[in-house]
Design a protein around this motif. Sequence first.
Motif, PDB file in Angstrom:
ATOM      1  N   ASP A 153       0.828  -1.207   0.000  1.00 19.58           N
ATOM      2  CA  ASP A 153       0.000   0.000   0.000  1.00 19.58           C
ATOM      3  C   ASP A 153       0.860   1.254   0.000  1.00 19.58           C
ATOM      4  OD1 ASP A 153      -2.292  -1.516  -0.007  1.00 19.58           O
ATOM      5  OD2 ASP A 153      -2.597  -1.380   2.167  1.00 19.58           O
ATOM      6  N   LEU A 154       1.878   1.309   0.847  1.00 19.42           N
ATOM      7  CA  LEU A 154       2.747   2.481   0.901  1.00 19.42           C
ATOM      8  C   LEU A 154       3.486   2.683  -0.417  1.00 19.42           C
ATOM      9  CD1 LEU A 154       4.222   2.254   4.514  1.00 19.42           C
ATOM     10  CD2 LEU A 154       2.508   3.839   3.645  1.00 19.42           C
ATOM     11  N   THR A 155       3.917   1.590  -1.029  1.00 17.58           N
ATOM     12  CA  THR A 155       4.616   1.685  -2.308  1.00 17.58           C
ATOM     13  C   THR A 155       3.708   2.274  -3.377  1.00 17.58           C
ATOM     14  OG1 THR A 155       5.916  -0.273  -1.729  1.00 17.58           O
ATOM     15  CG2 THR A 155       5.904   0.380  -4.037  1.00 17.58           C
ATOM     16  N   SER A 156       2.456   1.833  -3.394  1.00 17.86           N
ATOM     17  CA  SER A 156       1.535   2.362  -4.409  1.00 17.86           C
ATOM     18  C   SER A 156       1.213   3.828  -4.138  1.00 17.86           C
ATOM     19  CB  SER A 156       0.259   1.526  -4.466  1.00 17.86           C
ATOM     20  OG  SER A 156      -0.419   1.564  -3.230  1.00 17.86           O
ATOM     21  N   TYR A 157       1.106   4.223  -2.874  1.00 22.92           N
ATOM     22  CA  TYR A 157       0.845   5.629  -2.547  1.00 22.92           C
ATOM     23  C   TYR A 157       2.015   6.504  -2.978  1.00 22.92           C
ATOM     24  CZ  TYR A 157      -2.920   3.808   0.412  1.00 22.92           C
ATOM     25  OH  TYR A 157      -4.022   3.174   0.880  1.00 22.92           O
ATOM     26  N   VAL A 158       3.238   6.060  -2.727  1.00 19.30           N
ATOM     27  CA  VAL A 158       4.425   6.823  -3.108  1.00 19.30           C
ATOM     28  C   VAL A 158       4.493   6.942  -4.626  1.00 19.30           C
ATOM     29  CG1 VAL A 158       6.949   6.769  -3.148  1.00 19.30           C
ATOM     30  CG2 VAL A 158       5.724   6.300  -1.024  1.00 19.30           C
ATOM     31  N   ARG A 159       4.143   5.896  -5.339  1.00 17.03           N
ATOM     32  CA  ARG A 159       4.160   5.929  -6.797  1.00 17.03           C
ATOM     33  C   ARG A 159       3.181   6.982  -7.323  1.00 17.03           C
ATOM     34  NH1 ARG A 159       1.949   1.008  -8.580  1.00 17.03           N
ATOM     35  NH2 ARG A 159       3.658   0.016  -7.492  1.00 17.03           N
TER      36      ARG A 159
END
Length: 57
Positions: free
Chosen positions: A6-12
Motif C-alpha cells: 500500500d505504501l509503495t503504491s501511494y508513493v508511486r
Amino acid sequence: MDVKYDLTSYVRVLKMASTPSWEEFSQVALIAGAGVVLVGILGFAIFAVMELLPGGV
C-alpha cells in the motif's frame, strides 16, 4: 492488508502527481466558481418561489 504494498503504491502516485500550471489552476477555479454561483442562483430561485406561494415559510 499488505502495508508495504500500500505504501509503495501511494508513493508511486505521489511521484506521478505534479503541480498544475497557472492556466490549468485558473480554469478549474473558474469552473468551480461558476458551479457555486449556479447552485446559489438555484437556491435563491427555490426560496423566492416558496415565499411567493400562499403559506410560505
